[in-house]
Every structure is written in C-alpha cells, then in structure tokens.
Design an enzyme around this catalytic site. Structure first.
Site, PDB file in Angstrom:
ATOM      1  N   GLY A   6       0.846  -1.200   0.000  1.00 45.98           N
ATOM      2  CA  GLY A   6       0.000   0.000   0.000  1.00 45.98           C
ATOM      3  C   GLY A   6       0.871   1.235   0.000  1.00 45.98           C
ATOM      4  N   GLY A  11       1.547   4.538   3.928  1.00 42.11           N
ATOM      5  CA  GLY A  11       2.648   3.650   3.541  1.00 42.11           C
ATOM      6  C   GLY A  11       3.909   4.453   3.258  1.00 42.11           C
ATOM      7  N   LYS A 177     -11.176   4.628  17.889  1.00 42.63           N
ATOM      8  CA  LYS A 177     -10.936   5.417  16.680  1.00 42.63           C
ATOM      9  C   LYS A 177     -12.174   5.399  15.777  1.00 42.63           C
ATOM     10  CE  LYS A 177      -7.569   6.464  13.177  1.00 42.63           C
ATOM     11  NZ  LYS A 177      -6.603   5.934  12.251  1.00 42.63           N
ATOM     12  N   ASN A 181     -14.070   8.504  13.970  1.00 41.58           N
ATOM     13  CA  ASN A 181     -14.252   8.536  12.513  1.00 41.58           C
ATOM     14  C   ASN A 181     -15.747   8.554  12.146  1.00 41.58           C
ATOM     15  OD1 ASN A 181     -11.352   6.485  12.060  1.00 41.58           O
ATOM     16  ND2 ASN A 181     -11.518   8.642  11.661  1.00 41.58           N
ATOM     17  N   GLU A 261     -13.876   4.669   2.864  1.00 40.90           N
ATOM     18  CA  GLU A 261     -13.929   3.547   3.814  1.00 40.90           C
ATOM     19  C   GLU A 261     -15.245   3.551   4.604  1.00 40.90           C
ATOM     20  OE1 GLU A 261      -9.357   2.535   4.597  1.00 40.90           O
ATOM     21  OE2 GLU A 261      -9.970   4.396   5.542  1.00 40.90           O
TER      22      GLU A 261
HETATM   23  O1  PAF Z   1      -9.708   9.784   9.209  1.00 44.73           O
HETATM   24  C1  PAF Z   1      -9.201  10.868   9.560  1.00 44.73           C
HETATM   25  O2  PAF Z   1      -9.016  11.793   8.781  1.00 44.73           O
HETATM   26  C2  PAF Z   1      -8.757  11.046  11.006  1.00 44.73           C
HETATM   27  O3  PAF Z   1      -8.856   9.827  11.658  1.00 44.73           O
HETATM   28  C3  PAF Z   1      -9.507  12.142  11.786  1.00 44.73           C
HETATM   29  C4  PAF Z   1      -9.425  11.877  13.258  1.00 44.73           C
HETATM   30  C5  PAF Z   1     -10.960  12.281  11.391  1.00 44.73           C
HETATM   31  C6  PAF Z   1      -8.775  13.435  11.623  1.00 44.73           C
HETATM   32  O4  PAF Z   1      -8.753  13.951  10.350  1.00 44.73           O
END
Ligand code: PAF
Length: 294
Positions: A6, A11, A177, A181, A261
C-alpha cells in the site's frame, strides 16, 4: 527489510522514516518497475527525497506493514501472502473495523497484528508526502501467532522514531478510533469542509445527538465499555477541534475520486446494529449519502 503493501500516504510515511535499503513496497498489479520516488516533508524538519524499491521475487521481509484502504485489503493480501512464509508478521493499519477481522479469519494461523494510529499523513501532490502531525501507534495481536510477535515488530520499527505502544486489547483501541471517525468523517465528506467546520453546521448539529445514541447502543451490544451519548459527542468534538483545519481521510478520498472507507465506519455500525437488532437510521443515512458521493 520491512515490506509495505500500500504505497499511499500512510505507507509512504512509514517508508520515509526507515533508512534506504531497509524498506520496499510490495508490487501490486499495475505497479511500475521504477522505484517509488517522492519528496517527504517531516514535522518541523527540512524535506528530503525518498526512493523506495519494489520487493523482488524471493526477498523475504521481517515484517509486512499493510497500509491499503480497508476495502482493498483482503484482495491485496490474497495476492501477496502466497509468496511469504507463514511466520512473517502482518501488521494491519486499516481505518474502521471489519477488514481486520476478515483478514484474521482468513489466515488464522499467521501472525496477524492490528495497528491503530493517530499519525497524520497526506499527499498534496502525487510526488509529495507530508507528515501532517506527530501521533502515536498502538499494536496488538489478532491471532494466537501474533501475540509473540508484537514486541519484536515494535523493535524492528524502532528506527522509524515513531512512537509505538504494544496493547493487549487492540480491538478496544480500534473501536475508540471508529467512534471518532464515525462522528467526523462522513460529515466532512458530505459537507465538503475541514474537520472543525462541521461543528457549527446545522446538518451536523441536527444529527450528532441521535448518531451518538446509535453508536452508544452498538458499542454496548458489541461488548465494549458502555459510554453515554454525551461522552461520545465530547470525544468526537474534542478531536474535530484539535484537527480543525485538517481534511479528513474520507473527504480526501471523495475529492480524489477514490472509494471511501464508509463501509468500514458508519457502514460497519449499520451491519453490527442489524446483527444485534438495533436500529441505526442515522448511520444508514450518512453511509448512503457518502456512497452517493463515491
Ligand atoms: O480519518 C481521519 O481523517 C482522522 O482519523 C480524523 C481523526 C478524522 C482526523 O482527520
């Protein structure tokens, strides 16, 4: 030798922090024969040029870092793993949840490790990678064979000078996380704005509380520590304020015409909600709107 599958922003960030000769990208269909060449801009230091060769047939890396998009990971690994011995640790850096478990289910006897990182990297131009913010990375095993490899992998990555911690419950880290997100990325993609700008927007203000109620219910059903919707909103807004001027990875994907994603973030919460009989209309609405942007 560390191999990286990647060659996107993340990467390239890891590759640039390792010395020349110590790192190679794993070729994928369509990879050029020429080494990857780019300018790397570290945090608070002069930029420098990086050249990363492609892994040659027969070369066996000590570790494989997988920095593909969540949706590409299974196929990319299915193509790459037959050439690698069963003992090579595989470290997964994907956003969201779902892709990591799919890899561990498909290759249960390999040492599969998941990583959750707050390192920020972006590519303002194809030939430039910027380390946008210093962060930290947590690594933990997803398969039994992974457990004995975590410490060695962290030692192998010490020359990067990036901060890496071993963690027993890596799924818990990935969930933390995912919550952030799920509360930031889709809004920034739909509203086409930097992270901080969502906080004043009527669309965000209308949906954030019902969204946090859905996330709290799914978290509990998934066996994660219970959190109130208010506490989740505080965490989301704390990160949105701290990264106020950043373009989220999802907005960047939409702007670059790449697949997002979303299926592994709000889409994952919808899937899990279905499994546990929890209604998730706000996650469905956000996932649907982002899918349309794709
Ligand atoms: O996916 C992202 O961009 C980051 O995890 C976050 C925390 C939203 C900051 O830009």
């Amino acid at each position: 030798m560390i191999a990286i599958l990647g060659a996107g922003s993340l990467g390239r960030l890891w590759a640039a922090t390792l010395s020349a000769g110590q790192v190679a990208f794993v070729p994928r269909p369509g990879s050029m024969a020429e080494p990857a060449r780019y300018t790397f801009q570290p945090v608070g230091r002069e930029s420098f040029k990086v050249t990363v060769p492609w892994l040659k047939p027969g070369q066996i890396p000590r570790v494989l870092l997988v920095t593909t998009k969540a949706g590409d990971t299974l196929n990319a690994l299915a193509a790459a793993l037959p050439a690698l011995p069963e003992t090579v640790p595989v470290v997964l850096f994907q956003n969201g949840l779902g892709s990591q478990q799919a890899v561990a289910d498909r290759w249960p006897s390999r040492p599969i490790i998941a990583a959750s990182t707050t390192e920020g990297a972006n590519r303002p131009k194809p030939d430039t990678t910027v380390h946008a913010g210093l962060g930290e990375t947590w690594m933990g095993a997803l398969t039994p064979a992974g457990h004995s490899c975590v410490a060695k992998v962290i030692e192998d990555l010490a020359p990067t000078d990036l901060v890496i911690h071993p963690v027993e419950n890596v799924l818990g880290k990935l969930w933390q996380k995912l919550v952030i997100n799920a509360g930031i990325n889709a809004f920034t993609a739909i509203l086409d704005c930097p992270n901080g700008d969502i906080l004043e927007h009527p669309f965000y203000l209308h949906w954030i509380d019902p969204l946090c109620q859905e996330i709290a219910a799914v978290l509990k059903a998934a066996g994660q520590p219970a959190q109130t919707p208010g506490a989740l909103r505080q965490q989301i807004e704390g990160v949105a304020r701290k990264t106020a001027t950043n373009t989220s990875s999802m907005r960047a994907d939409v702007l670059a015409g790449r697949r997002t994603e979303i299926d592994f973030i709000n889409g994952y919460l919808v899937k899990l909600g279905e499994q546990h009989g929890i209604a998730t209309p706000v996650n469905q609405m956000l996932a649907g709107q982002v899918q349309q942007l794709n």
